[in-house]
Design an enzyme around this catalytic site. Structure first.
Site, mmCIF file in Angstrom:
data_model
loop_
_atom_site.group_PDB
_atom_site.id
_atom_site.type_symbol
_atom_site.label_atom_id
_atom_site.label_comp_id
_atom_site.label_asym_id
_atom_site.label_seq_id
_atom_site.Cartn_x
_atom_site.Cartn_y
_atom_site.Cartn_z
ATOM 1 C CE LYS A 13 42.242 58.038 73.271
ATOM 2 N NZ LYS A 13 43.488 58.798 73.131
ATOM 3 C CB ALA A 103 41.314 66.053 65.132
ATOM 4 N N GLY A 104 40.966 65.548 68.795
ATOM 5 C CA GLY A 104 41.451 66.101 70.069
ATOM 6 C C GLY A 104 42.247 65.113 70.896
ATOM 7 N N GLY A 105 42.536 63.931 70.344
ATOM 8 C CA GLY A 105 43.242 62.908 71.130
ATOM 9 C C GLY A 105 42.337 62.263 72.158
ATOM 10 C CB SER A 110 37.664 55.328 68.518
ATOM 11 O OG SER A 110 38.788 55.584 67.733
ATOM 12 C CG ASP A 143 42.389 55.060 70.281
ATOM 13 O OD1 ASP A 143 43.289 54.324 70.741
ATOM 14 O OD2 ASP A 143 42.563 56.265 70.008
HETATM 15 P P1 ATP Z 1 42.382 59.351 68.559
HETATM 16 O O1 ATP Z 1 42.352 59.910 69.952
HETATM 17 O O2 ATP Z 1 41.687 57.998 68.467
HETATM 18 O O3 ATP Z 1 43.712 59.411 67.886
HETATM 19 P P2 ATP Z 1 41.087 61.783 67.802
HETATM 20 O O4 ATP Z 1 40.137 61.959 68.932
HETATM 21 O O5 ATP Z 1 42.334 62.582 67.829
HETATM 22 O O6 ATP Z 1 41.432 60.256 67.665
HETATM 23 P P3 ATP Z 1 38.843 61.905 66.014
HETATM 24 O O7 ATP Z 1 37.979 62.896 66.709
HETATM 25 O O8 ATP Z 1 38.464 60.486 66.104
HETATM 26 O O9 ATP Z 1 40.368 62.072 66.446
HETATM 27 O O10 ATP Z 1 38.912 62.383 64.490
HETATM 28 C C1 ATP Z 1 40.014 62.254 63.636
HETATM 29 C C2 ATP Z 1 39.549 62.576 62.208
HETATM 30 O O11 ATP Z 1 38.671 61.536 61.789
HETATM 31 C C3 ATP Z 1 38.770 63.864 62.113
HETATM 32 O O12 ATP Z 1 39.566 64.867 61.588
HETATM 33 C C4 ATP Z 1 37.566 63.553 61.217
HETATM 34 O O13 ATP Z 1 37.653 64.155 59.965
HETATM 35 C C5 ATP Z 1 37.592 62.040 61.015
HETATM 36 N N1 ATP Z 1 36.361 61.360 61.524
HETATM 37 C C6 ATP Z 1 35.815 60.270 60.985
HETATM 38 N N2 ATP Z 1 34.741 59.867 61.676
HETATM 39 C C7 ATP Z 1 34.601 60.713 62.706
HETATM 40 C C8 ATP Z 1 33.653 60.806 63.771
HETATM 41 N N3 ATP Z 1 32.630 59.946 63.902
HETATM 42 N N4 ATP Z 1 33.827 61.789 64.677
HETATM 43 C C9 ATP Z 1 34.865 62.646 64.548
HETATM 44 N N5 ATP Z 1 35.766 62.615 63.541
HETATM 45 C C10 ATP Z 1 35.650 61.655 62.616
#
Ligand code: ATP
Length: 306
Positions: A13, A103-105, A110, A143
């Site tokens: 997203k 962890a890219g937002g 999710s 999310d």
């Molecule tokens: P959001 O946009 O919902 O804030 P995000 O995209 O920034 O999330 P994610 O890629 O969901 O962040 O990952 C955040 C952290 O969650 C990662 O550093 C990782 O260690 C942990 N994690 C747990 N499950 C997963 C998964 N299925 N895929 C990626 N990271 C995961």
């Protein structure tokens, strides 16, 4: 049960708008956001019937490095929740082919959790409605419900109360990826620090955003993009300002840090502009990778039965 496995495709997203309210006494922020699901996907395969109890999770794909395979993985947690709630045997094999940045937002974790909920529903013929699945999703993370619904939608509360946004049109995105992720809690903390002493109003979506979506107008949408976490993400990662400048210089209609970052999403007019910006960003030396995508796309859905 005849089906032994399913493959669920789950989208990343971007947040077209992210309005963050004041810090509540419970330590959270009320947010109002407009999500759009885009054509960058993880594939979650779930197989049943190893005749050995215990969930086994494996990963592959370009962004899988360093992602946990134990119960700290959100997809694993989703499987535990589903097995407990519906009294299912947990001899499940889950494989995630990851292409969504970590962890890219972009709600990668999710999305994977949403994939497990939708996959287990299909695999065990649970017959859950989207609404029921979104309720379970909300217990796993803010999310996750949107990753089930997909499309373009407004999220309220912590982003988990979803209503579809009326809109039309298909939008072209160029995503500038960073080499290293940003922690969502750290970005919120930085946001609170930057706002210290300021009066922060309740979060809301701008009229300009809603009008742009209703009209399906990419130029108006480019102008309406906004993110209250952007200043905090740029404060923690100053190089993001350079990335945003490249987009502006090469004709993006708008550019925004997605969610808590560090991915920067640029809205572009057409395929040609998308290619121009992809080349410019790739040769700029300020990004680790560039991906082109379009949106809105569907939420988590079964694409294959095994
Ligand atoms: P959001 O946009 O919902 O804030 P995000 O995209 O920034 O999330 P994610 O890629 O969901 O962040 O990952 C955040 C952290 O969650 C990662 O550093 C990782 O260690 C942990 N994690 C747990 N499950 C997963 C998964 N299925 N895929 C990626 N990271 C995961």
């Amino acid at each position: 049960m005849s089906t032994k496995g399913v493959v669920v495709r789950v989208p990343a997203k971007v947040n077209l708008q992210l309005s963050v309210g004041p810090l509540d006494p419970d330590g959270f922020h009320e947010v109002t956001t407009v999500f759009q699901a885009i054509s960058l996907f993880d594939d979650v395969t779930i197989r049943y019937g190893r005749d050995e109890s215990g969930i086994v999770l494996t990963l592959s794909g370009s962004t899988s490095q360093g992602v946990p395979v134990d119960s700290s993985n959100l997809a694993y947690k989703a499987a535990e929740v589903m097995c407990k709630k519906y009294k299912l045997s947990d001899d499940l094999e889950i494989h995630i082919k990851k292409e969504i940045p970590v962890a890219g937002g972009m709600a990668g974790g999710s999305a994977d959790a949403a994939g497990v909920i939708v996959g287990i529903d299909a695999l065990f013929d649970l017959g859950l409605s989207r609404d029921e699945m979104e309720k379970i999703a909300a217990t796993l993370g803010s999310d996750v419900p949107f990753s089930i619904s997909g499309g373009t939608a407004i999220g309220r509360g912590h982003g988990d109360q979803i209503t579809p946004a009326l809109g039309r049109g298909n939008f072209q995105w160029v995503l500038a990826l960073a080499g290293q992720g940003l922690s969502t809690p750290a970005v919120y903390q930085e946001c609170d620090r930057l706002r210290e002493g300021l009066t922060i109003s309740k979060p809301q979506i701008s009229d300009a955003m809603m009008q742009a979506l209703r009209a399906g107008d990419p130029i108006a949408l480019g102008d309406a993009l906004s993110n209250d976490l952007q200043a905090a993400a740029c404060s923690l990662r100053p190089a993001l300002r350079l990335v945003l400048d490249v987009g502006r210089d090469y004709g993006a209609l708008g550019g925004i840090v997605s969610g808590s970052g560090p991915t920067v999403a640029f809205l572009v007019e057409d395929e040609e502009k998308s290619l121009d910006l992809t080349v410019a960003l790739s040769s700029s030396g300020v990004v680790a990778g560039v991906v082109r995508a379009s949106g809105p796309v569907h939420g988590a859905r079964v694409v294959e039965t095994l």
